[in-house]
Design a protein around this motif. Sequence first.
Motif, PDB file in Angstrom:
ATOM      1  N   TRP A   2     -37.395 -27.437 -70.278  1.00 28.68           N
ATOM      2  CA  TRP A   2     -38.688 -26.834 -70.569  1.00 28.68           C
ATOM      3  C   TRP A   2     -39.442 -26.936 -69.132  1.00 28.68           C
ATOM      4  O   TRP A   2     -39.489 -28.089 -68.763  1.00 28.68           O
ATOM      5  CB  TRP A   2     -39.491 -27.338 -71.501  1.00 28.68           C
ATOM      6  CG  TRP A   2     -39.002 -26.648 -73.088  1.00 28.68           C
ATOM      7  CD1 TRP A   2     -38.146 -27.413 -73.966  1.00 28.68           C
ATOM      8  CD2 TRP A   2     -39.463 -25.610 -73.634  1.00 28.68           C
ATOM      9  NE1 TRP A   2     -38.076 -26.400 -74.847  1.00 28.68           N
ATOM     10  CE2 TRP A   2     -38.729 -25.358 -75.029  1.00 28.68           C
ATOM     11  CE3 TRP A   2     -40.004 -24.503 -73.249  1.00 28.68           C
ATOM     12  CZ2 TRP A   2     -38.660 -24.278 -75.751  1.00 28.68           C
ATOM     13  CZ3 TRP A   2     -40.201 -23.416 -74.236  1.00 28.68           C
ATOM     14  CH2 TRP A   2     -39.510 -23.285 -75.116  1.00 28.68           C
ATOM     15  N   PHE A   3     -39.811 -25.813 -68.775  1.00 29.52           N
ATOM     16  CA  PHE A   3     -40.766 -25.930 -67.487  1.00 29.52           C
ATOM     17  C   PHE A   3     -41.851 -25.061 -67.962  1.00 29.52           C
ATOM     18  O   PHE A   3     -42.180 -24.182 -68.845  1.00 29.52           O
ATOM     19  CB  PHE A   3     -40.018 -24.771 -66.421  1.00 29.52           C
ATOM     20  CG  PHE A   3     -38.959 -25.672 -65.765  1.00 29.52           C
ATOM     21  CD1 PHE A   3     -39.309 -26.165 -64.377  1.00 29.52           C
ATOM     22  CD2 PHE A   3     -37.793 -25.843 -66.302  1.00 29.52           C
ATOM     23  CE1 PHE A   3     -38.157 -26.778 -63.814  1.00 29.52           C
ATOM     24  CE2 PHE A   3     -36.729 -26.670 -65.655  1.00 29.52           C
ATOM     25  CZ  PHE A   3     -36.817 -27.051 -64.416  1.00 29.52           C
ATOM     26  N   ARG A   4     -43.194 -25.438 -67.253  1.00 28.55           N
ATOM     27  CA  ARG A   4     -44.123 -24.768 -67.406  1.00 28.55           C
ATOM     28  C   ARG A   4     -44.749 -24.210 -66.110  1.00 28.55           C
ATOM     29  O   ARG A   4     -44.645 -24.575 -64.931  1.00 28.55           O
ATOM     30  CB  ARG A   4     -45.434 -25.279 -68.102  1.00 28.55           C
ATOM     31  CG  ARG A   4     -46.015 -26.452 -67.166  1.00 28.55           C
ATOM     32  CD  ARG A   4     -47.036 -27.153 -68.241  1.00 28.55           C
ATOM     33  NE  ARG A   4     -47.594 -28.409 -67.463  1.00 28.55           N
ATOM     34  CZ  ARG A   4     -47.976 -29.286 -68.029  1.00 28.55           C
ATOM     35  NH1 ARG A   4     -48.247 -29.393 -69.293  1.00 28.55           N
ATOM     36  NH2 ARG A   4     -48.410 -30.528 -67.369  1.00 28.55           N
ATOM     37  N   GLN A   5     -45.651 -23.056 -66.068  1.00 28.31           N
ATOM     38  CA  GLN A   5     -46.145 -22.610 -64.801  1.00 28.31           C
ATOM     39  C   GLN A   5     -47.591 -21.836 -65.085  1.00 28.31           C
ATOM     40  O   GLN A   5     -47.652 -20.964 -65.845  1.00 28.31           O
ATOM     41  CB  GLN A   5     -45.285 -21.368 -64.249  1.00 28.31           C
ATOM     42  CG  GLN A   5     -45.698 -21.100 -62.865  1.00 28.31           C
ATOM     43  CD  GLN A   5     -44.526 -20.078 -62.015  1.00 28.31           C
ATOM     44  OE1 GLN A   5     -43.775 -19.484 -62.669  1.00 28.31           O
ATOM     45  NE2 GLN A   5     -44.913 -20.319 -60.827  1.00 28.31           N
ATOM     46  N   ALA A   6     -48.500 -22.519 -64.471  1.00 29.20           N
ATOM     47  CA  ALA A   6     -50.033 -21.963 -64.488  1.00 29.20           C
ATOM     48  C   ALA A   6     -49.923 -20.739 -63.305  1.00 29.20           C
ATOM     49  O   ALA A   6     -49.333 -20.978 -62.256  1.00 29.20           O
ATOM     50  CB  ALA A   6     -50.846 -23.178 -64.280  1.00 29.20           C
ATOM     51  N   PRO A   7     -50.895 -19.956 -63.356  1.00 30.52           N
ATOM     52  CA  PRO A   7     -51.410 -19.051 -62.443  1.00 30.52           C
ATOM     53  C   PRO A   7     -51.512 -19.467 -61.037  1.00 30.52           C
ATOM     54  O   PRO A   7     -52.279 -20.471 -60.937  1.00 30.52           O
ATOM     55  CB  PRO A   7     -52.289 -18.125 -62.969  1.00 30.52           C
ATOM     56  CG  PRO A   7     -52.343 -18.286 -64.330  1.00 30.52           C
ATOM     57  CD  PRO A   7     -51.764 -19.762 -64.537  1.00 30.52           C
ATOM     58  N   GLY A   8     -50.740 -18.969 -60.018  1.00 34.61           N
ATOM     59  CA  GLY A   8     -50.748 -19.608 -58.587  1.00 34.61           C
ATOM     60  C   GLY A   8     -50.128 -21.151 -58.330  1.00 34.61           C
ATOM     61  O   GLY A   8     -50.426 -21.669 -57.354  1.00 34.61           O
ATOM     62  N   LYS A   9     -49.562 -21.582 -59.205  1.00 37.76           N
ATOM     63  CA  LYS A   9     -48.861 -22.815 -59.142  1.00 37.76           C
ATOM     64  C   LYS A   9     -47.344 -22.818 -59.266  1.00 37.76           C
ATOM     65  O   LYS A   9     -46.805 -22.090 -59.979  1.00 37.76           O
ATOM     66  CB  LYS A   9     -49.522 -23.973 -60.090  1.00 37.76           C
ATOM     67  CG  LYS A   9     -51.182 -23.966 -60.039  1.00 37.76           C
ATOM     68  CD  LYS A   9     -51.640 -25.082 -60.943  1.00 37.76           C
ATOM     69  CE  LYS A   9     -53.149 -25.566 -60.570  1.00 37.76           C
ATOM     70  NZ  LYS A   9     -53.540 -26.686 -61.344  1.00 37.76           N
ATOM     71  N   GLU A  10     -46.949 -23.959 -58.840  1.00 35.79           N
ATOM     72  CA  GLU A  10     -45.344 -23.954 -58.932  1.00 35.79           C
ATOM     73  C   GLU A  10     -45.039 -24.383 -60.300  1.00 35.79           C
ATOM     74  O   GLU A  10     -45.672 -24.981 -61.062  1.00 35.79           O
ATOM     75  CB  GLU A  10     -44.927 -25.350 -57.676  1.00 35.79           C
ATOM     76  CG  GLU A  10     -43.574 -25.610 -57.768  1.00 35.79           C
ATOM     77  CD  GLU A  10     -42.914 -24.600 -56.590  1.00 35.79           C
ATOM     78  OE1 GLU A  10     -43.630 -23.598 -55.934  1.00 35.79           O
ATOM     79  OE2 GLU A  10     -41.732 -24.467 -56.400  1.00 35.79           O
ATOM     80  N   ARG A  11     -43.659 -23.740 -60.532  1.00 36.45           N
ATOM     81  CA  ARG A  11     -43.085 -24.149 -62.098  1.00 36.45           C
ATOM     82  C   ARG A  11     -42.714 -25.383 -62.069  1.00 36.45           C
ATOM     83  O   ARG A  11     -42.194 -26.132 -60.961  1.00 36.45           O
ATOM     84  CB  ARG A  11     -41.848 -23.057 -61.984  1.00 36.45           C
ATOM     85  CG  ARG A  11     -41.433 -23.083 -63.477  1.00 36.45           C
ATOM     86  CD  ARG A  11     -40.497 -22.159 -63.561  1.00 36.45           C
ATOM     87  NE  ARG A  11     -40.941 -20.721 -63.569  1.00 36.45           N
ATOM     88  CZ  ARG A  11     -40.121 -19.475 -63.904  1.00 36.45           C
ATOM     89  NH1 ARG A  11     -39.136 -19.593 -64.156  1.00 36.45           N
ATOM     90  NH2 ARG A  11     -40.914 -18.524 -63.497  1.00 36.45           N
ATOM     91  N   GLU A  12     -43.126 -26.370 -62.931  1.00 36.41           N
ATOM     92  CA  GLU A  12     -42.943 -27.534 -63.224  1.00 36.41           C
ATOM     93  C   GLU A  12     -42.241 -27.964 -64.371  1.00 36.41           C
ATOM     94  O   GLU A  12     -42.439 -27.606 -65.578  1.00 36.41           O
ATOM     95  CB  GLU A  12     -44.469 -28.200 -63.397  1.00 36.41           C
ATOM     96  CG  GLU A  12     -44.517 -29.515 -63.642  1.00 36.41           C
ATOM     97  CD  GLU A  12     -46.015 -30.240 -63.962  1.00 36.41           C
ATOM     98  OE1 GLU A  12     -46.149 -31.242 -63.789  1.00 36.41           O
ATOM     99  OE2 GLU A  12     -46.577 -29.264 -64.607  1.00 36.41           O
ATOM    100  N   ARG A  13     -41.479 -28.824 -64.401  1.00 34.25           N
ATOM    101  CA  ARG A  13     -40.408 -29.276 -65.464  1.00 34.25           C
ATOM    102  C   ARG A  13     -41.329 -30.372 -66.303  1.00 34.25           C
ATOM    103  O   ARG A  13     -41.992 -31.236 -65.705  1.00 34.25           O
ATOM    104  CB  ARG A  13     -39.117 -30.110 -65.039  1.00 34.25           C
ATOM    105  CG  ARG A  13     -38.229 -30.157 -66.154  1.00 34.25           C
ATOM    106  CD  ARG A  13     -36.917 -30.772 -65.524  1.00 34.25           C
ATOM    107  NE  ARG A  13     -36.992 -32.014 -65.203  1.00 34.25           N
ATOM    108  CZ  ARG A  13     -36.034 -32.711 -64.805  1.00 34.25           C
ATOM    109  NH1 ARG A  13     -34.579 -32.237 -64.291  1.00 34.25           N
ATOM    110  NH2 ARG A  13     -36.217 -33.994 -64.399  1.00 34.25           N
ATOM    111  N   VAL A  14     -41.165 -30.257 -67.432  1.00 34.38           N
ATOM    112  CA  VAL A  14     -41.937 -30.988 -68.484  1.00 34.38           C
ATOM    113  C   VAL A  14     -40.997 -31.713 -69.448  1.00 34.38           C
ATOM    114  O   VAL A  14     -41.622 -32.674 -69.990  1.00 34.38           O
ATOM    115  CB  VAL A  14     -42.900 -30.374 -69.087  1.00 34.38           C
ATOM    116  CG1 VAL A  14     -44.091 -29.439 -68.364  1.00 34.38           C
ATOM    117  CG2 VAL A  14     -42.519 -29.101 -70.178  1.00 34.38           C
TER     118      VAL A  14
END
Length: 118
Positions: A36-48
Amino acid sequence: QVLLVESGGGSVQAGGSLRLSCTVFGDISGMGCMAWFRQAPGKERERVAILSDGTTTSVEGRFTISKDNAKNTLQMNSLKPEDTGMYYCAAVFARLCPGPSWSEYTYWGQGTQVTVSS
C-alpha cells in the motif's frame, strides 16, 4: 492480465479507523508482494505497508496488512490528519517486495481517497 481494485476509503475524524481492501482479479500465480502507498497533494508517493512473507508498516503500531484469498486488507487505526491522501494498492510478481520506491512496483489500483479531519 491482473487488475487491482481498492475500496473502503472515506472521511473520518482524527483518532478513528478505516479498513481498506484491495481485490485482485486475474491470475495471481507468482505475485508474492502486495503493498500500500499513499500520496498527498504535492508530495511524493509513500509506501505505508507491505505483505510478502511478513508485514512492514511505515507508521509503527497503527497500520496492519493481511490477505484472504484474492483480497488484502489494510487496517488503519488511530488516524491522524497527516494520514490524509490517496491510497493505492500495488503488487509485484516476485517472491519478496522490492524497496520503498513507488517506481519499483508494476501493478496498481486506481486509488481510494482517505481524509482525516482534526
